[in-house]
Motif scaffolding. Structure first.
Motif, PDB file in Angstrom:
ATOM      1  N   GLY A 135       9.010  17.759 -26.033  1.00  0.00           N
ATOM      2  CA  GLY A 135       8.893  17.068 -27.303  1.00  0.00           C
ATOM      3  C   GLY A 135       8.751  18.052 -28.445  1.00  0.00           C
ATOM      4  O   GLY A 135       8.357  19.208 -28.244  1.00  0.00           O
ATOM      5  N   ALA A 136       9.060  17.604 -29.646  1.00  0.00           N
ATOM      6  CA  ALA A 136       8.878  18.417 -30.846  1.00  0.00           C
ATOM      7  C   ALA A 136       7.457  18.218 -31.354  1.00  0.00           C
ATOM      8  O   ALA A 136       7.021  17.088 -31.551  1.00  0.00           O
ATOM      9  CB  ALA A 136       9.885  18.002 -31.924  1.00  0.00           C
ATOM     10  N   ASN A 137       6.725  19.312 -31.549  1.00  0.00           N
ATOM     11  CA  ASN A 137       5.350  19.233 -32.038  1.00  0.00           C
ATOM     12  C   ASN A 137       5.329  19.490 -33.541  1.00  0.00           C
ATOM     13  O   ASN A 137       5.472  20.634 -33.980  1.00  0.00           O
ATOM     14  CB  ASN A 137       4.464  20.258 -31.328  1.00  0.00           C
ATOM     15  CG  ASN A 137       3.002  20.116 -31.717  1.00  0.00           C
ATOM     16  OD1 ASN A 137       2.653  19.322 -32.583  1.00  0.00           O
ATOM     17  ND2 ASN A 137       2.146  20.892 -31.084  1.00  0.00           N
ATOM     18  N   PRO A 138       5.130  18.455 -34.349  1.00  0.00           N
ATOM     19  CA  PRO A 138       5.158  18.643 -35.801  1.00  0.00           C
ATOM     20  C   PRO A 138       3.930  19.371 -36.332  1.00  0.00           C
ATOM     21  O   PRO A 138       3.918  19.822 -37.473  1.00  0.00           O
ATOM     22  CB  PRO A 138       5.216  17.211 -36.331  1.00  0.00           C
ATOM     23  CG  PRO A 138       4.497  16.407 -35.301  1.00  0.00           C
ATOM     24  CD  PRO A 138       4.873  17.050 -33.987  1.00  0.00           C
ATOM     25  N   ARG A 139       2.895  19.508 -35.499  1.00  0.00           N
ATOM     26  CA  ARG A 139       1.692  20.223 -35.931  1.00  0.00           C
ATOM     27  C   ARG A 139       1.854  21.733 -35.839  1.00  0.00           C
ATOM     28  O   ARG A 139       1.156  22.478 -36.520  1.00  0.00           O
ATOM     29  CB  ARG A 139       0.488  19.784 -35.095  1.00  0.00           C
ATOM     30  CG  ARG A 139       0.171  18.295 -35.206  1.00  0.00           C
ATOM     31  CD  ARG A 139      -1.011  17.918 -34.333  1.00  0.00           C
ATOM     32  NE  ARG A 139      -1.206  16.480 -34.266  1.00  0.00           N
ATOM     33  CZ  ARG A 139      -1.904  15.766 -35.133  1.00  0.00           C
ATOM     34  NH1 ARG A 139      -2.488  16.384 -36.145  1.00  0.00           N
ATOM     35  NH2 ARG A 139      -2.025  14.461 -34.998  1.00  0.00           N
ATOM     36  N   TYR A 183      10.030  12.409 -27.798  1.00  0.00           N
ATOM     37  CA  TYR A 183       9.547  12.796 -26.472  1.00  0.00           C
ATOM     38  C   TYR A 183      10.625  12.617 -25.408  1.00  0.00           C
ATOM     39  O   TYR A 183      11.404  11.663 -25.444  1.00  0.00           O
ATOM     40  CB  TYR A 183       8.327  11.949 -26.109  1.00  0.00           C
ATOM     41  CG  TYR A 183       7.619  12.372 -24.845  1.00  0.00           C
ATOM     42  CD1 TYR A 183       7.107  13.656 -24.695  1.00  0.00           C
ATOM     43  CD2 TYR A 183       7.452  11.469 -23.799  1.00  0.00           C
ATOM     44  CE1 TYR A 183       6.447  14.043 -23.543  1.00  0.00           C
ATOM     45  CE2 TYR A 183       6.779  11.843 -22.634  1.00  0.00           C
ATOM     46  CZ  TYR A 183       6.285  13.134 -22.517  1.00  0.00           C
ATOM     47  OH  TYR A 183       5.633  13.516 -21.367  1.00  0.00           O
ATOM     48  N   VAL A 184      10.651  13.560 -24.468  1.00  0.00           N
ATOM     49  CA  VAL A 184      11.490  13.468 -23.268  1.00  0.00           C
ATOM     50  C   VAL A 184      10.551  13.314 -22.068  1.00  0.00           C
ATOM     51  O   VAL A 184       9.892  14.282 -21.676  1.00  0.00           O
ATOM     52  CB  VAL A 184      12.365  14.719 -23.076  1.00  0.00           C
ATOM     53  CG1 VAL A 184      13.209  14.584 -21.808  1.00  0.00           C
ATOM     54  CG2 VAL A 184      13.254  14.950 -24.285  1.00  0.00           C
ATOM     55  N   PRO A 185      10.427  12.129 -21.478  1.00  0.00           N
ATOM     56  CA  PRO A 185       9.571  11.992 -20.292  1.00  0.00           C
ATOM     57  C   PRO A 185      10.068  12.892 -19.157  1.00  0.00           C
ATOM     58  O   PRO A 185      11.267  13.147 -19.031  1.00  0.00           O
ATOM     59  CB  PRO A 185       9.711  10.506 -19.924  1.00  0.00           C
ATOM     60  CG  PRO A 185      10.098   9.833 -21.208  1.00  0.00           C
ATOM     61  CD  PRO A 185      10.975  10.834 -21.908  1.00  0.00           C
ATOM     62  N   PRO A 186       9.151  13.391 -18.324  1.00  0.00           N
ATOM     63  CA  PRO A 186       9.561  14.284 -17.228  1.00  0.00           C
ATOM     64  C   PRO A 186      10.260  13.522 -16.110  1.00  0.00           C
ATOM     65  O   PRO A 186      10.265  12.297 -16.064  1.00  0.00           O
ATOM     66  CB  PRO A 186       8.226  14.860 -16.748  1.00  0.00           C
ATOM     67  CG  PRO A 186       7.232  13.800 -17.076  1.00  0.00           C
ATOM     68  CD  PRO A 186       7.694  13.178 -18.356  1.00  0.00           C
TER      69      PRO A 186
END
Length: 380
Positions: A127-131, A308-311
């Motif tokens: 996932g991309a973490n915007p924080r 998000y990309v679930p595993p």
């Protein structure tokens, strides 16, 4: 007699009570913040567009006060600002120095996710973490133990072309095994075992009204209303690959048409009337959203990822980076298909969950209502 739906302000107050308890603020302040979350969408979308060339992420902070934070690449600072929205004021904080733009991280998710999956012994979540402005890769603890988090981040960063942060995913991920938010019981052809799911929202194709749930739920379902009455359903279709996990069912007797109602809390018996929806593109990390599931009931928490990309292979193969993940600790099998909402605004339909080794819910993820099948829209 049918239960009278909650007024929008009543729905907001009910969500606000959970918010107030979680963040230690008054109910009045909680309702102000939830109103601001809903009414600031257009303003925050405009800020994202204005800073698109430097934008690494947008997220909401709730402590010590409510604010929207824009994380930007580069060093030049931008002064914080306060934006008037109706009778409310939104505080916007700018932080600089991010290592990559959001566009670069999303491009890596779209083009390099398959290479990252191939580089690991088990397909990780991403996932991309915007924080942080980085690509998060959620791996099993054994991968970290054998290689080390720093070395693994460096190796995967070389593949992705953007900085990577590693998170541990000890535990398991799985799909969470008439009106929305109600009990659905069903079975698969040839099996005696019954399965529990949750209905989502009422939808229409312009000619019919129907109810949604998750595509991985059984094809043959019965809707159980608040009084315990059962209504047999007919499946119209199911869409369960890549970016979708949704089934659509209609009552065997389709008259009268369904109303745009869903249940947030089965305990009080009052449904909510859907008034609008939130697109995924306008959903922010830190948004406070609620969900209703047959196993866990009514709860609210913060959005953790919006890309998000679930595993694993939970989307009939690899999942696209379009799922929205919400922090635990409230999710369980049987919540599948349930509504995700804020007040009377729809956000999505629950797909699955991630658990720690002791069975605690780490996060659940949902399909945004953007991805309803072609021709079907939310009834509101």
């Amino acid at each position: 007699m049918a239960a009278i739906p909650e007024a929008p302000v009543e729905a907001l107050a009910r969500d606000g009570a959970l918010y107030a308890a979680q963040y230690g603020v008054t109910l009045v302040e909680a309702m102000r913040r939830l109103r601001l979350q809903q009414e600031s969408v257009a303003a925050v979308d405009a800020l994202a567009l204005a800073h698109a060339d430097r934008l690494a992420g947008i997220f909401i902070e709730h402590v010590p006060d409510y604010r929207v934070v824009l994380l930007l690449t580069g060093i030049p600072p931008i002064p914080d600002e306060r934006i008037a929205i109706a009778d409310l004021t939104l505080t916007v904080e700018y932080r600089t120095g991010a290592p990559a733009t959001r566009a670069a991280v999303l491009a890596a998710l779209s083009t390099r996710a398959g290479d990252i999956r191939a580089a690991m012994s088990y397909p990780p979540g991403m996932g991309a973490n915007p924080r942080s402005g980085m690509l998060v890769v959620v791996v099993r603890s054994g991968e970290i133990a054998s290689e080390g988090a720093a070395a693994l981040a460096t190796r995967l960063g070389a593949i992705a072309g953007v900085p990577v942060e590693i998170r541990s995913a000890a535990g398991v991920d799985s799909n969470s095994a008439i009106e929305g938010g109600s009990r659905l019981l069903g079975s698969n052809a040839g099996e005696k075992r019954r399965f529990l799911c949750t209905s989502g929202f009422v939808v229409t194709d312009g000619a019919r009204t129907a109810i949604t749930t998750a595509a991985h739920c059984p094809d043959e379902m019965r809707h159980i209303d608040a009084t315990g009455g059962a209504t047999p359903l007919r499946m119209i279709g199911a869409w369960g690959a890549r970016y979708q996990d949704v089934q659509i069912h209609e009552p065997l007797d389709p008259a009268p048409p369904l109303e745009p109602l869903f249940r947030a809390d089965a305990v009080d018996g009052h449904p909510r009337r859907l008034t609008s929806w939130r697109n995924r593109a306008s959903t922010r990390v830190g948004d406070y959203v609620c969900h209703r599931g047959e196993r866990t009931g009514y709860s609210c928490a913060e959005v953790e990822f919006v890309d998000y990309v679930p595993p694993g292979d939970l989307c009939a193969g690899a999942c696209d980076p379009v799922w929205v993940a919400v922090k635990g600790p409230t999710c369980r099998g049987g919540d599948s298909g349930g509504p995700v909402f804020s007040g009377t605004v729809a956000f999505g339909i629950v797909k699955g969950s991630s658990y720690t080794t002791d069975g605690t819910c780490r996060r659940y993820y949902y399909m945004s209502t953007d991805y309803l099948p072609a021709g079907w829209t939310l009834l509101h």
